[in-house]
Write an enzyme that holds these catalytic residues in place. Structure first.
Site, PDB file in Angstrom:
ATOM      1  N   GLY A 477       0.754  -1.335   0.052  1.00 59.06           N
ATOM      2  CA  GLY A 477       0.069   0.058   0.013  1.00 59.06           C
ATOM      3  C   GLY A 477       0.860   1.300  -0.109  1.00 59.06           C
ATOM      4  O   GLY A 477       0.329   2.542  -0.169  1.00 59.06           O
ATOM      5  N   ILE A 640      12.848  12.184   1.900  1.00 58.03           N
ATOM      6  CA  ILE A 640      11.456  11.701   1.617  1.00 58.03           C
ATOM      7  C   ILE A 640      11.436  11.518   0.134  1.00 58.03           C
ATOM      8  O   ILE A 640      11.811  12.544  -0.747  1.00 58.03           O
ATOM      9  CB  ILE A 640      10.632  12.869   2.121  1.00 58.03           C
ATOM     10  CG1 ILE A 640      10.556  12.936   3.795  1.00 58.03           C
ATOM     11  CG2 ILE A 640       9.315  12.459   1.674  1.00 58.03           C
ATOM     12  CD1 ILE A 640      10.380  11.435   4.338  1.00 58.03           C
ATOM     13  N   GLU A 716       6.581   2.228  10.257  1.00 56.19           N
ATOM     14  CA  GLU A 716       5.986   1.703  11.772  1.00 56.19           C
ATOM     15  C   GLU A 716       6.089   2.923  12.428  1.00 56.19           C
ATOM     16  O   GLU A 716       5.122   3.439  13.313  1.00 56.19           O
ATOM     17  CB  GLU A 716       7.213   1.021  12.342  1.00 56.19           C
ATOM     18  CG  GLU A 716       7.733  -0.045  11.453  1.00 56.19           C
ATOM     19  CD  GLU A 716       6.787  -1.344  10.899  1.00 56.19           C
ATOM     20  OE1 GLU A 716       5.816  -1.344  11.418  1.00 56.19           O
ATOM     21  OE2 GLU A 716       7.160  -1.734   9.850  1.00 56.19           O
TER      22      GLU A 716
END
Ligand code: MOS
Length: 749
Positions: A477, A640, A716
């Site tokens: 996902g 990122i 996480e």
């Protein structure tokens, strides 16, 4: 540093490369394949929690229309790789996943007792209801609270005291006990379930007696391939695992489960492809869960806010047949500067199915206790909890005594505090109001190892100038394919629309499972390496041109951009990738590169991702209703790659954390050892109305010690620390400290 990430593609909020396929229904999930002559299987579970099957009546099911087989312990094909206990009276080895249909033993309520195979799903469902079992019922133990005395140190930690789950003491053991300023609190989280949208499903197809293909919902195509090869004692390359799309998993796809074996057995027996999809109810018993856990934290500090000691103990639930452990206490060992730290971890086997990792496994549980305790200690000291954390911030890893590869947690805290409006927070609870509603602010910190494994990527540059990459990772996902396209676009100098990244097949070069927040660091490094190799090959080709405009070309003195190579010093010497291949008469240029983390470097640095979550809640003093009105989740996760998908991942984690804090929890009827919350009506995951305005902010500074793209994981840390942020905000609003999740309104009134 900005130039490093934002120059081209990395960092951009690019749309998902497979977004259109997903939203139009064109993406095929494992249960959506139609194979010729396919049969359907339905799993039947026990109605008792412990004991054995006395008799099994399968006659009516076998005679029902369309039924091809009813398999159970008396007639199921043997799984040759199952390690059998030496003698039936000897106990099974500890740490053995459930072995399907090997005997008549029942280990938990809904333990698989039979699988019914029919020509249609409806007929299989009907016949499954006709299977009747009689049991020799034994007394079961499912109630965590009543059985905590039976908890023990995991076997692996007993054998090896240095095992990460073994007892840990830094400084003086339990030093908080003799300190004047201290807190001591117990915290409980209930069993929680993953509840991905897509149900666990498999289509098993024996293409030959020793050749198996499965379309399987899994996070690990290679792990699954290896497990089934071992089970069925066939060569690894004879097992093909396809998981092109996965509709969410959160950890329950990191293991192989009995329903998969049931479908494979059934396919063998009826000699047809067999599809088996768990029901939503079976998702609560067949594919793991976040285990119920009890924790106790003792903490002491000086008046000016220096933590002097922490003791953190935990007991996590496991099953009677398998030891499941998780790193619940890791954050406590390394997050704060305390000179004295003690941790103790135990597991409690119950007559339930085995737990499995669930997003932020261990750490999300541990952070609820640790970060709640921090808030309690700060309150005792009369100190702002953000200031308290800053005072105890550590610039090196106090557990391993190593420098961090990178740590920008302070920056993340500052960004988040500003965005949530932390200055509005009052130390004394109940001081801020919005009409009748009490307003509170809370924070929680999260961390997770910045893991990286070994991966291989094949990259093929075609003569039309497009690039196709392949690797056997999955995408549960987060948008893995999109991130990999962006990394390749940046590193090769090719527009992203000319790049395809294929994943989710065991036929592709090896990659580990998608788990432990490691995919971008792991597979992204192999993509980086493949791009470097392609550039090298293209450079040699142009440098050797008869026309000498590229004479002396090296990767360093060339510019790779928009699918062209040019001499940086004289850009008029320019050739497209396609033309270079044409000159060489090459239909394509293929490289396969493996990337392995540098083990010696990883011993010199301690590598973690960090998050800090800020929550604003409103609580109604009469009804106890809690509304999360605002959340800000900030991460130090290195570079990122995609601002949009990374932001989505943080928001998803925050929503999961809201569920953990306020709504989610299994309720078991211990008379039967059976969950009563086994669907989405009874087990409450947050819906849109429960999810507030959530902002996700990134420090976005690379960790180039970790990997060449500078990334650290997000998956996480997106949830770790969210539940305590909300619990702490509820305390700040109401003065009520709720230490048992979920914080439902009844606990506040
Ligand atoms: Mo995750 S718990 O590594 O899917």
């Amino acid at each position: 540093m900005k130039d490093y990430f934002f120059q081209d593609t990395i960092g951009k909020p690019m749309d998902r490369v497979d977004g259109r396929l997903k939203v139009t229904g064109a993406a095929k999930y494992s249960a959506e394949y139609e194979l010729p002559n396919m049969a359907h299987a339905v799993l039947v579970g026990s109605t008792i929690a412990k004991g054995s099957i006395k008799s099994l009546d399968t006659k009516r099911a076998e005679n029902a229309p369309g039924v091809l087989a009813v398999l159970h312990y008396q007639n199921a094909p043997k799984v040759p790789g199952y390690a059998q206990a030496a003698h039936p009276t000897e106990p099974k080895p500890v740490g053995q996943p459930l072995q399907l249909f090997i005997d008549n033993q029942i280990n938990f309520n809904d333990h698989p007792i039979a699988v019914v195979v029919a020509d249609t799903l409806e007929r299989a469902m009907y016949a499954a209801k006709l299977v009747k079992a009689q049991y020799n019922e034994e007394k079961h133990a499912t109630d965590f609270n009543k059985n905590t005395a039976k908890a023990f140190l995991p076997t692996a930690a007993k054998r090896n005291p240095k095992h990460p789950l073994g007892d840990y003491v830094r400084g003086k053991e339990d030093a908080y006990k003799t300190e004047p300023l201290k807190i001591e609190s117990e915290y409980v989280i209930p069993t929680e379930f993953h509840n991905p949208m897509e149900l666990q499903s498999i289509i098993a197809h024996w293409e030959a007696a020793d050749k198996l293909t499965v379309y399987d919902k899994t996070q690990a195509v290679m792990g699954t391939q290896n497990a089934f090869a071992k089970d069925w004692k066939i060569p690894v390359e004879n097992v093909k695992v396809i998981a092109t799309f996965v509709g969410g998993a959160f950890g329950n796809g990191l293991h192989t489960w009995p329903h998969e074996t049931a479908a494979i057995m059934a396919a063998k027996k009826v000699n047809r492809p067999v599809k088996l999809m768990l029901t939503r109810e079976q998702m609560f018993t067949m594919v793991g869960y976040r285990p119920h856990a009890w924790q106790k934290v003792g903490m002491s500090a000086t008046k000016d806010g220096k933590i002097t000691a922490i003791t953190h103990e935990a007991i996590g639930q496991t099953s009677s047949y398998e030891e499941f452990t998780e790193s619940t206490l890791q954050q406590t060992r390394m997050m704060y500067t305390s000179p004295n730290v003690t941790t103790r971890y135990r597991i409690l086997p119950l007559d339930v199915s085995t737990p499995i990792w669930m997003r932020g496994p261990g750490e999300a549980t541990g952070a609820f206790a640790l970060e709640s305790a921090l808030d309690e200690m700060a309150f005792v000291l009369g100190m702002d909890p953000l200031e308290f954390r800053l005072i105890n911030h550590t610039d090196k890893d106090p557990e391993k005594n190593l420098p961090w590869s990178t740590k920008y947690l302070k920056e993340a805290m500052q960004m988040g505090a500003e965005r949530i409006g932390w200055s509005k927070r009052q130390l004394k609870p109940g001081m801020v109001k919005n009409g009748e509603w009490l307003v509170g602010y809370g924070m929680g910190v999260g961390t997770f190892g910045a893991n990286r494994g070994r991966a291989k990527v094949k990259a093929t540059l075609h003569k039309d100038g497009t690039l196709v990459m392949q690797s056997a990772t999955t995408d549960i996902g987060p948008g893995t394919g999109t991130a990999m396209v962006q990394i390749a676009a940046q590193n090769l100098g090719l527009p992203p629309e000319k790049i395809v990244f294929e994943l989710g097949s065991s036929l592709y070069p090896p990659s580990p499972s998608q788990g432990g927040s490691a995919t971008v660091a792991t597979v992204g490094s192999a993509v980086h390496a493949a791009c470097q190799a392609l550039k090298q090959r293209l450079t040699s080709m142009v440098a050797g041109n008869a026309d000498t405009s590229f004479k002396g070309a090296t990767v360093e003195n060339l510019t790779f951009k928009d699918g062209y190579v040019s001499m940086t010093a004289s850009p008029s010497a320019r050739l497209s990738f396609a033309d270079i291949l044409k000159q060489q008469n090459l239909p394509e240029l293929e490289v396969t590169e493996e990337s392995t983390p540098d083990a010696s470097l990883r011993q010199k640095y301690s590598m973690y991702s960090y998050s800090v979550h800020f929550a604003e809640v409103q609580v109604h003093p009469l009804t106890g209703q809690i509304k999360v009105t605002n959340m800000v989740s900030c991460a130090d996760a290195g570079t990122i790659i995609n601002a949009k998908t990374a932001g989505n991942q943080m928001i998803g984690g925050a929503v999961g954390g809201i569920g953990m804090a306020l709504t989610e929890g299994a309720v078991m009827d211990h008379r039967f050892g059976r969950y009563v919350t086994k669907d989405l009506a009874e087990y409450h995951v947050p819906v849109h109305a429960d999810a507030p305005n959530i902002s996700s902010l990134f420090v976005n500074k690379p960790d180039l010690i970790n990997n060449p793209n500078g990334t650290k994981g997000i998956g996480e840390i997106a949830i770790i620390g969210v539940a305590p942020a909300i619990a702490n905000a509820v305390f700040n609003a109401t003065g009520k400290r709720i230490r048992e999740l979920p914080i439902t309104p009844d606990k506040l009134i």
